[in-house]
Design an enzyme around this catalytic site. Structure first.
Site, short mmCIF file in Angstrom:
data_model
loop_
_atom_site.label_atom_id
_atom_site.label_comp_id
_atom_site.label_asym_id
_atom_site.label_seq_id
_atom_site.Cartn_x
_atom_site.Cartn_y
_atom_site.Cartn_z
CG ASP A 1 -7.45 58.55 40.66
OD1 ASP A 1 -7.20 57.40 40.27
OD2 ASP A 1 -6.82 59.55 40.31
CE1 TYR B 1 -2.90 54.54 26.43
CE2 TYR B 1 -2.13 55.09 24.22
CZ TYR B 1 -2.57 55.48 25.47
OH TYR B 1 -2.70 56.82 25.75
CE LYS C 1 -6.27 56.24 26.19
NZ LYS C 1 -7.09 56.93 27.21
#
Lengths: 259, 115
Positions: A32, A154, A158
């Site tokens: 992360d 976005y 995806k």
């Protein structure tokens, strides 16, 4: 037990998935931006390369799963970040550790979104991502786009992720590495906490046949369970699947689409 | 007439009123979206129509423009799919009572086709 690598597992769906996998006795490695076992900026080529190098140093004998979960929502407003992190932060990480996955007959799970069923994705961008995969060139193209159009980008990242999983699944599967995608509906995470009032109206307009049991947002556990299953040996027969965990929205909008 | 109630619900973008025009086990097929590069719409069941058109009205920019009711089973209109318009005809193929003209008639099957 297995070695499971997951990106973006400090919070939200990733954290819940990591928790489930740890409860099952697996070693979980969280990559992360901060707060991870390996801290790296997966939106940058340098960050991805550093994370991949670190995984090779730590696990030269291979890993069991690469779960590419890190991503940002359209509410973030930065189209370059959406493209770099959501798409390249997933595909490049998976490609970078494929040799490690091959060593242990592992698998890869990428996190798509049921927004791909909404018809809102910029399909020209999907094509660029899947067919050119030239990050610098795509970023140069989108740098001046209105952040208000971020949702279409976005959805494009995806959609491209789901198609990438489908495309890779045959070749990688033949090498002993399964590739699948999970497409969640609306989930209560740090990403959805950023939603504006206008976006919440859109969320409520999203048709959810099960109504998530009366809750407008699903608990991250519901998605995490699907990810944990797909990445487990119990799912060894499943490869190249886009698993919608969305209360039936995709089936409602595309009832005739069997595959 | 049920066709009039259907038109009013569409024009008002009232997904709940639209669903009330249909039987519980209805079918609604729209073959116009492919003309604007979308998948055709196939919706099964009253509650699915409610949800599907809630989505269409709010998120997908669907509108019914300039409807002309032809008879108790037919309406001629422009279907606006988020700015791209198709000249369309909606036809009630079946009603629960067979007539489609009674006060309590409900649509069992409707097909929307390019005009």
């Amino acid at each position: 037990m297995g070695i499971y690598v997951i990106t973006g597992a400090t919070s939200g769906i990733g954290a819940k998935t990591a928790s489930i996998l740890k409860e099952q006795g697996h070693e979980v490695v969280n990559i992360d931006l901060k707060g991870g076992d390996i801290n790296a900026n997966l939106a940058s080529k340098e960050g991805r390369a550093a994370a991949i190098d670190e995984l090779h140093k730590r696990y030269p004998d291979g890993i069991d799963a690469m779960i590419c979960n890190a991503g940002v929502s359209a509410a973030n407003g930065s189209i370059p970040l959406i493209i770099s992190l959501n798409y390249f932060g997933a595909t490049e990480m998976a490609i970078g550790v494929r040799d490690l996955l091959e060593k242990r007959g592992g698998n890869c799970v990428v996190i798509s979104s049921n927004t791909i069923a909404q018809g809102a994705a910029r399909m020209d961008v999907v094509g660029m991502l899947n067919n050119q995969a030239d990050e610098d060139r795509i970023l140069d193209l989108v740098k001046d786009y209105d952040p208000a159009t971020a949702h279409a980008f976005y959805a494009a990242t995806k959609y491209a992720l789901a198609r990438w999983a489908r495309r890779m699944s045959a070749d990688w599967g033949a090498r002993g590495v399964r590739v699948n995608a999970v497409a969640p509906g609306n989930v209560r995470t740090a990403m959805t906490d950023q939603l504006t009032d206008e976006m919440l109206v859109a969320v409520r307009a999203l048709p959810v046949p099960t109504n998530y049991g009366g809750d407008p947002l699903m608990d991250p556990t519901e998605i995490a369970n699907a990810i944990a299953f797909l990445s487990s040996p119990e799912a060894r027969g499943i490869n190249g699947v886009v698993l919608f965990v969305d209360g039936g929205t995709d089936a409602l909008l595309h009832s005739e689409k069997v595959y | 007439m049920i066709i009039q109630a259907f038109v009013e619900a569409m024009q008002n973008k009232d997904h709940e009123a639209l669903a009330e025009c249909f039987t519980e086990t209805c079918r609604l097929f729209d073959y116009c979206p492919q003309l604007v590069g979308l998948e055709n719409f196939y919706t099964y069941g009253k509650r699915a129509i409610d949800m599907f058109y809630h989505n269409q009205f709010v998120l997908s920019g669907f509108s019914m423009l300039d409807p002309r009711v032809v008879d108790e089973r037919t309406v001629n209109f422009y279907a606006d799919y988020n700015g791209v318009v198709v000249h369309a005809v909606a036809t009630i193929e079946n009603c629960n009572d067979g007539s489609c003209a009674l006060d309590n008639s409900l649509i069992q099957e409707m097909v929307i086709r390019p005009a």
